[in-house]
Design a protein around this motif. Structure first.
Motif, PDB file in Angstrom:
ATOM      1  N   SER A   1       7.107   1.004  -4.948  1.00  0.00           N
ATOM      2  CA  SER A   1       5.645   0.994  -4.802  1.00  0.00           C
ATOM      3  C   SER A   1       5.174  -0.439  -4.611  1.00  0.00           C
ATOM      4  N   HIS A   2       4.092  -0.579  -3.908  1.00  0.00           N
ATOM      5  CA  HIS A   2       3.543  -1.899  -3.633  1.00  0.00           C
ATOM      6  C   HIS A   2       2.022  -1.754  -3.572  1.00  0.00           C
ATOM      7  N   THR A   3       1.363  -2.071  -4.680  1.00  0.00           N
ATOM      8  CA  THR A   3      -0.091  -1.931  -4.671  1.00  0.00           C
ATOM      9  C   THR A   3      -0.696  -3.061  -3.846  1.00  0.00           C
ATOM     10  N   VAL A   4      -1.919  -2.847  -3.481  1.00  0.00           N
ATOM     11  CA  VAL A   4      -2.612  -3.842  -2.657  1.00  0.00           C
ATOM     12  C   VAL A   4      -2.695  -5.181  -3.399  1.00  0.00           C
ATOM     13  N   ALA A   5      -2.778  -5.119  -4.727  1.00  0.00           N
ATOM     14  CA  ALA A   5      -2.954  -6.351  -5.505  1.00  0.00           C
ATOM     15  C   ALA A   5      -1.636  -7.085  -5.766  1.00  0.00           C
ATOM     16  N   GLU A   6      -0.519  -6.438  -5.576  1.00  0.00           N
ATOM     17  CA  GLU A   6       0.762  -7.054  -5.935  1.00  0.00           C
ATOM     18  C   GLU A   6       1.321  -7.897  -4.791  1.00  0.00           C
ATOM     19  N   ASP A   7       2.043  -8.958  -5.185  1.00  0.00           N
ATOM     20  CA  ASP A   7       2.597  -9.866  -4.181  1.00  0.00           C
ATOM     21  C   ASP A   7       3.797  -9.257  -3.469  1.00  0.00           C
TER      22      ASP A   7
ATOM     23  N   GLY B   1       0.804  -1.220   0.000  1.00  0.00           N
ATOM     24  CA  GLY B   1       0.000   0.000   0.000  1.00  0.00           C
ATOM     25  C   GLY B   1       0.836   1.268   0.000  1.00  0.00           C
TER      26      GLY B   1
ATOM     27  N   LEU C   1       7.625  -3.315  -5.685  1.00  0.00           N
ATOM     28  CA  LEU C   1       8.298  -3.104  -6.959  1.00  0.00           C
ATOM     29  C   LEU C   1       9.211  -1.896  -6.796  1.00  0.00           C
TER      30      LEU C   1
END
Lengths: 608, 324
Positions: free
Chosen positions: B305-311, B268, B314
């Protein structure tokens, strides 16, 4: 523009806005196979699951539903034409193919239609100037871009009454050491949207060996929405400026591509970097007028059509602002407004409206040249004056030192000929950008002070304030550029408010509002002659504010006033209701009106 | 000719003989399987060769001949193998409220010098404290590590400061070590204003990994007790205009002769930082650290960045070198 397969052939359905027609272009053969007259200027095209084609007719306030013929050389048949809210623009289909989403730029609406019969299922109020719309993979939420305001709307179909939320995309003004983020930059040019595509075992491009295809699966980025736009820092409006803008620590305008975590509905783009090249100036060839965007799973890039530089740029979507991460760019014919990706063919297809040409980009190759595949058939005589067409190109040209010294084009502050909803510091005080389209002819003198008798003088003054060297005024020459620009500014398409779908409550109030506007007790029509006109005089209404040199202001035209918030020369009022309620005895009389009457008056003014 | 053929045949026979078995560590192994990050880096590599340098993550471009302050900016970011980065932790600075009453006895730090001006007497003067080294930073008192700290600190010290409380001090140096790696040395100490002496409490040494051919260094900090349990620490040359943005309010940026930034790797969260580095600063950086990257004006940046959907988070790093 939308791509379809016809056997082994790829066809492009192209919305030819100048020709009021849908072109069927054979991308492989490079020729126009069919022309379908639409009776209005198309904005976007969408192919439905059953092969029908939906087209938004921007100037007719309709969505046309067409059916392709059995052979591509025949025109499509119009099945129906559905009335919708003013100025339909963006189109999207939900993943279950059951709903068609339509944005209406002028009406500030998202309308949802049942795909089977195009019955209106629901409609939602949005912020100003909505354009592109996309639906998340689950089909539960729609994301809508806005040209002005720096916001992204999210319509949640899972919530009661389809809740509308907004995501603020704006960045803090100052982010240097110790800088406080107590104010936000402005925003403009939010036309386009794209989303990340998760690829499953698709053959990929290997840049080291272009002939070889990799079998890899780039799992990231995932769950991201990309919103290319321009971040704007006008500076402090009440402080004097030598031109338009006085930002001291940052670029006045810079491209940015906001990255939104779609699940969290959170903007991940908060930094502006690099805001200048190390030499201190704006980098060359920036994308200051983004008009369309797509992600290609084959190249991994975020492709953005840039009208100002007549280029398609490929940005790396892994960054928190992909606009900083340019991988490749291709020059394309003038005025690129549409991009579609042919994933199977590893290519992008670009429609350039100003040159009316289709071009193909080979995403798998190392070449950065495009192949123009087809020029649209010439327009009927008189459809688009060559002088107006030339003026339109000039209006949208960024990086032209004659216009400005920082890359800004006319269209930077006047997207689609309208205004950026920003208030700028100028040498004479704070000035809100004025809408141009449909408002120039018959509204002389020009500028907020009415200081310029002709539009030419006004344009040259604007170039000067932008640090541009100006366009030569050579009226006797056929190729005079200033004349061409004036011609375009006077002829640029304006919103059509007639025959548009209007909410019942507003429609019911229009007659009452009209009566109130023209009634002497309110006195609106005394200066705003006939509602849309002006008395062409300057008045001191006691509106002189901080930073103003002058007290008298020119009566502005009220044409299209409903879509040009905020109001007054310094943008002090956010809504028409604010204007009406706060300006009693300064500008007519409204204090005696009931709330319902004031709302009726505002509803009428919105339709001017 | 016949003899020549025989000789060649003999040579060939010898070459065809079975090779002796190779030791296990020399055996030809199957080509190493790419990690997903390596594969993505190859996938996203800039296919426009003319913009690329040989170094992953570094693009080279040129100023416009007609307008020497402008360049078209290109980038070819490289994705970081976060799992392969060295792991270490820099402890929080000493807190003034934990200061002992008297300076603990310890060996005087060798890299902290006190320069006394001519005529200096112990009863009153102002001394200059200097950390030796090319890329060093020093801060005495109010150690918050938030803002700029230089390699020199001016302190009033001497007997006139009798009774003054001990101050927390931290100095850091970045230098190549004996085996060619870069070492970040962080010293925490108590400083006595009355004697102008320092007593070292602890020394932390970190060997960060080079990114972009040594233009940036990084390590991963994992710490159970810290406010941020998992973060990426970046060490970069000082940028002339820092731009940084953080989602999650969990980044730390400080600068002096080098910039030290810590960004969270939480789901997030997102952070980006970077900016322009002037050419002579790039030269100084490479010279001090013994690395040999492309020189010129540089625009450097790191995005996490680390979106909620990503494992996984990045992280990418990139530099655009602009040459005249």
């Amino acid at each position: 523009m939308a791509l379809v397969r016809d056997g082994y052939t790829t066809l492009a359905y192209v919305a030819d806005a100048d020709g009021d027609q849908l072109l069927t272009i054979d991308v492989d053969g490079g020729r126009t196979r069919a022309i379908t007259p639409l009776g209005g200027s198309p904005a976007q095209v969408l192919v439905l699951a059953d092969g029908r084609v939906a087209v938004t007719l921007r100037d007719k306030n309709r969505v046309a539903i067409l059916e392709p013929a059995s052979i591509a050389d025949d025109s499509l048949t119009t099945l129906c034409s559905v009335k919708t809210y003013a100025e339909p623009y963006g189109l999207a289909l939900t993943p279950d193919d059951k709903r068609v989403l339509v944005t209406s730029a002028w009406a500030k609406k998202l309308a949802v239609y049942q795909a089977a019969d195009m019955q209106l299922a629901s409609h939602h109020d949005l912020g100003r100037e909505p354009r592109d719309v996309l639906v998340d993979d689950a089909g539960k939420r729609a994301f809508v871009a806005h040209v002005v305001g720096g916001k992204l709307s999210v319509v949640d179909f899972d919530k009661k009454d389809d809740e509308v939320r907004t995501i603020d995309l704006r960045e803090p003004k100052m982010m240097n050491f110790g800088g406080s983020a107590d104010a936000l930059r402005g925003s403009c040019q939010g036309f386009a949207l794209a989303k990340s595509i998760e690829v499953q075992d698709a053959p990929m491009f290997d840049p080291e060996q272009p002939a070889r295809e990799l079998k890899i699966t780039p799992k990231a980025p995932k769950g991201r929405v990309f919103a290319p736009r321009v971040t704007v820092e006008p500076g402090e409006p009440t402080q004097r400026s030598t031109g338009y803008g006085n930002a001291r620590f940052a670029r006045i305008e810079a491209p940015i591509a906001s990255v939104i975590d779609s699940a969290a509905e959170r903007n991940l783009t908060t930094a502006l970097m690099p805001i200048t090249s190390p030499g201190g100036k704006a980098p060359k060839g920036e994308c200051l007028l983004p008009r369309a965007a797509r992600v290609s799973s084959r190249s991994g890039g975020l492709l953005v059509a840039c009208a100002g530089t007549d280029a398609v740029v490929e940005w790396d979507p892994r960054g928190t602002d992909p606009s900083r991460l340019e991988r490749r760019r291709w020059q394309v014919p003038a005025g690129p407004t549409g991009v579609a990706v042919d994933e199977a063919g590893g290519r992008a297809v670009v429609w350039s409206q100003f040159d009316r040409q289709l071009a193909v980009i080979d995403l798998m190759g190392v070449s950065q040249s495009t192949v123009p595949v087809s020029a649209a058939p010439p327009l009927p005589k008189g459809k688009l004056d060559p002088k107006v067409a030339k003026g339109r190109k000039l209006f949208h040209k960024t990086d032209d030192p004659r216009i400005s010294n920082d890359g800004r084009a006319c269209a930077s502050c006047h997207p689609d000929g309208r205004e950026d909803a920003l208030t700028w510091p100028t040498p004479v005080g704070p000035r809100q950008t004025i809408m141009l389209s449909g408002r120039v002819s018959g509204s002389a003198p020009f500028s907020w002070l009415g200081a310029h008798e002709t539009i030419k003088v006004h344009l040259q003054t604007t170039f000067e304030r932008l640090g541009g060297t100006g366009l030569a005024d050579q009226p006797k020459r056929n190729d005079d550029e200033l004349d061409a620009l004036v011609a375009f500014v006077q002829k640029m398409p304006s919103p059509n408010l007639r025959d548009a779908l209007v909410d019942e409550d507003k429609a019911a109030a229009l007659d009452r509002g009209r009566a109130l506007f023209h009634d002497g007790e309110q006195g609106c029509a005394t200066c705003h002659v006939g509602g849309r006109g002006t008395d062409s005089n300057q008045h001191d209404l006691g509106t002189r504010g901080a930073g103003d040199n002058d007290a008298k202001f020119d009566t502005p035209s009220l044409r299209f006033v409903g879509g040009t918030a905020p109001y007054f020369h310094d943008g002090r009022f956010a809504t028409l209701m604010d204007v009406l309620l706060a300006s009693d005895s300064q500008m007519g009389h409204t204090l005696h009106l009931s709330r319902a009457d004031a709302e009726a008056l505002a509803a009428y003014m919105e339709m001017l | 000719m016949r003899w020549l053929h025989l000789a060649l045949a003999a040579f060939a026979l010898t070459g065809c003989a079975a090779s002796p078995a190779k030791p296990a560590h020399q055996a030809e192994s199957a080509p190493q399987k790419e990690t997903p990050t390596e594969a993505r880096n190859r996938f996203y590599a800039n296919p426009a060769k003319n913009w690329s340098s040989a170094t992953p993550g570094v693009a080279v471009t040129f100023f416009d001949q007609n307008d020497p302050d402008r360049a078209q900016l290109m980038a070819r970011p490289t994705e970081l193998e976060l799992d392969k980065l060295p792991r270490s932790n820099i402890p929080e600075p000493l807190d003034a409220k934990d200061a002992p009453a008297h300076l603990p006895a310890s060996v005087a730090p060798s890299d902290l010098k006190i320069e006394r001006p001519y005529g200096w007497s112990s009863d009153y003067s102002s001394a200059t404290l200097v950390v030796e080294g090319k890329l060093v930073r020093l801060q005495i008192g109010n150690v918050g590590d938030e803002f700029a700290a230089g390699e020199r600190a001016y302190r009033t010290c001497g007997t006139q400061m009798q009774g003054s409380a001990l101050l927390p001090a931290r100095w850091m140096s970045l230098a190549p070590n004996a085996v060619g790696k870069v070492r970040l040395r962080v010293v925490d100490a108590w400083f006595d204003p009355s004697s102008c002496q320092a007593s070292v409490v602890r020394t932390t040494v970190v060997e960060p990994a080079p990114l972009l051919n040594g233009l940036i260094y990084a390590f991963r900090s994992r710490c159970k007790d810290c406010k941020e349990r998992d973060s990426l620490v970046l060490i970069t040359p000082p940028v002339s205009t820092l731009a940084h943005g953080i989602v999650g309010k969990s980044a730390h940026v400080s600068a002096g002769s080098f910039m030290l930034a810590r960004v969270s790797l939480r789901r997030g969260a997102a952070a980006s930082l970077g900016g322009p580095v002037v050419a002579h600063m790039v030269d100084q950086w490479y010279d001090a650290l013994g690395s040999y990257g492309v020189r010129g004006e540089a625009l450097i940046g790191v995005d996490v960045s680390h979106t909620v959907a990503e494992d996984k988070p990045l992280a990418i790093a990139y530099a655009t070198i602009i040459r005249r």
